[in-house]
Design a protein around this motif. Sequence first.
Motif, PDB file in Angstrom:
ATOM      1  N   LEU A   1       0.734  -0.753  -0.260  1.00 55.29           N
ATOM      2  CA  LEU A   1       0.236  -0.065  -0.313  1.00 55.29           C
ATOM      3  C   LEU A   1       1.015   1.156   0.107  1.00 55.29           C
ATOM      4  O   LEU A   1       2.036   1.448   0.555  1.00 55.29           O
ATOM      5  CB  LEU A   1      -0.287  -0.014   1.123  1.00 55.29           C
ATOM      6  N   ALA A   2       0.618   1.933  -0.736  1.00 56.12           N
ATOM      7  CA  ALA A   2       1.251   3.112  -1.118  1.00 56.12           C
ATOM      8  C   ALA A   2       0.519   4.380   0.102  1.00 56.12           C
ATOM      9  O   ALA A   2      -0.614   3.972   1.010  1.00 56.12           O
ATOM     10  CB  ALA A   2       0.402   4.105  -2.538  1.00 56.12           C
ATOM     11  N   PRO A   3       1.596   5.382   0.293  1.00 57.47           N
ATOM     12  CA  PRO A   3       0.929   6.569   2.149  1.00 57.47           C
ATOM     13  C   PRO A   3      -0.354   6.531   1.049  1.00 57.47           C
ATOM     14  O   PRO A   3      -0.413   7.162   0.317  1.00 57.47           O
ATOM     15  CB  PRO A   3       2.523   7.264   1.766  1.00 57.47           C
ATOM     16  N   GLY A   4      -1.483   6.900   2.275  1.00 58.08           N
ATOM     17  CA  GLY A   4      -2.065   7.306   2.566  1.00 58.08           C
ATOM     18  C   GLY A   4      -2.994   6.502   1.004  1.00 58.08           C
ATOM     19  O   GLY A   4      -5.012   6.581   0.742  1.00 58.08           O
ATOM     20  N   GLN A   5      -3.259   4.760   0.923  1.00 54.63           N
ATOM     21  CA  GLN A   5      -3.754   4.489  -0.140  1.00 54.63           C
ATOM     22  C   GLN A   5      -4.808   3.528   0.846  1.00 54.63           C
ATOM     23  O   GLN A   5      -4.577   3.161   2.473  1.00 54.63           O
ATOM     24  CB  GLN A   5      -3.088   3.539  -0.148  1.00 54.63           C
ATOM     25  N   ILE A   6      -6.063   3.444   0.415  1.00 55.85           N
ATOM     26  CA  ILE A   6      -7.043   2.510   1.293  1.00 55.85           C
ATOM     27  C   ILE A   6      -6.789   0.788   0.969  1.00 55.85           C
ATOM     28  O   ILE A   6      -7.114   0.854  -0.510  1.00 55.85           O
ATOM     29  CB  ILE A   6      -8.568   2.431   1.451  1.00 55.85           C
ATOM     30  N   GLY A   7      -6.409   0.113   1.539  1.00 59.43           N
ATOM     31  CA  GLY A   7      -6.535  -1.405   0.828  1.00 59.43           C
ATOM     32  C   GLY A   7      -7.773  -1.948   1.146  1.00 59.43           C
ATOM     33  O   GLY A   7      -7.981  -1.818   2.842  1.00 59.43           O
ATOM     34  N   CYS A   8      -8.211  -3.445   1.024  1.00 59.04           N
ATOM     35  CA  CYS A   8      -8.831  -4.126   1.523  1.00 59.04           C
ATOM     36  C   CYS A   8      -8.513  -5.652   1.616  1.00 59.04           C
ATOM     37  O   CYS A   8      -8.338  -6.053   0.111  1.00 59.04           O
ATOM     38  CB  CYS A   8     -10.387  -3.808   0.961  1.00 59.04           C
TER      39      CYS A   8
END
Length: 349
Positions: free
Chosen positions: A27-34
């Motif tokens: 995940l990149a900074p500020g990214q939201i993963g699930c």
Amino acid sequence: MKPMLNVNAVSVRYPERAVIESLSFSLAPGQIGCLLGHSGCGKTTMLRAIAGFEVLDGGEIRIDGDVVAAAGQGLPPEARRIGMVFQDYALFPHLSVAGNVGFGLRHLPASACAERIDELLALVGLRRERERYPHELSGGQQQRVALARALAPKPRLMLLDEPFSNLDAELRERLGHEVRDILKAAGTTAILVTHDQHEAFAVADVVGVMVDGRIRQWASPYALYHQPVDRYVANFIGEGVLLPGVVNGQMQIEFELGVFEGAVPTHCEADGCRVDVLVRPDDVQHDDASPFKATVLARAFRGAEFLYTLALPSGQKILSLVPSHHNHSVGEAIGIRLELEHAIAFVRE
């Protein structure tokens, strides 16, 4: 850009079985993963491994470039600078909203602590509730308090473990959008675990569909829906049917609803190769002028839309999602046409 979270070939095994097997994503900074999948697929175990509650049997986990876990070793949870929101929120019943939010800030000077609490309460829209107690709040408000408390120490990474599972369906979707807005406003990198694809799509920038401890596809919600990599993802995400077809000599796919340019599967480039074509409900349009007819077998009213189950002349069934002013009876023959912008086909099994 350096990833904020990097999970590299991670394995977690219990004596009786492997729960996570060589799993990787970032995940990149500020990214939201699930991590999305059915119960038992390993998604919660992966979240616990990131948090520091599970020991790795292989691979490594890095947060902001720092190795926080590797095979047989890892930093304790409190040293990883991770915030967590659980299913039950775990709020302190004897503390006010402000007291809960400020619980992890007691090391700060009083003025800095009060300023941070005010900032978080404004962010989650609970300034008026600051002196209320958890039992005086709705489920959605409690969830936002839990999120504010987890954000208060400015964690490098936020983990959300099925945070909406105790709420009704309508509230889950609305709060999913609210939580996404809050995390984006805070600039926080986060990963959500859920079995609910609507929840995943409402919150996440990128979603990993998990099965048997592995990620089958790691992609945007749009790509998962329109460009699934295999049958499992195609069946798991959204609704749709697979219709039989063949590849012709012009590298086109022919099936009952027409001839289409499309993604001919690898290893299926010979004339006559048998395939199954994915058709989503929104691909099938109602058109009174169309000479191609299908018979209404069932219909489900969804407010603005009807979801029709239709029978093709061959007997194959398809789904069609159309505006609710197209009100047709079961047994009626209606005109349809296909708007298939993303033709996806799989080799016939």
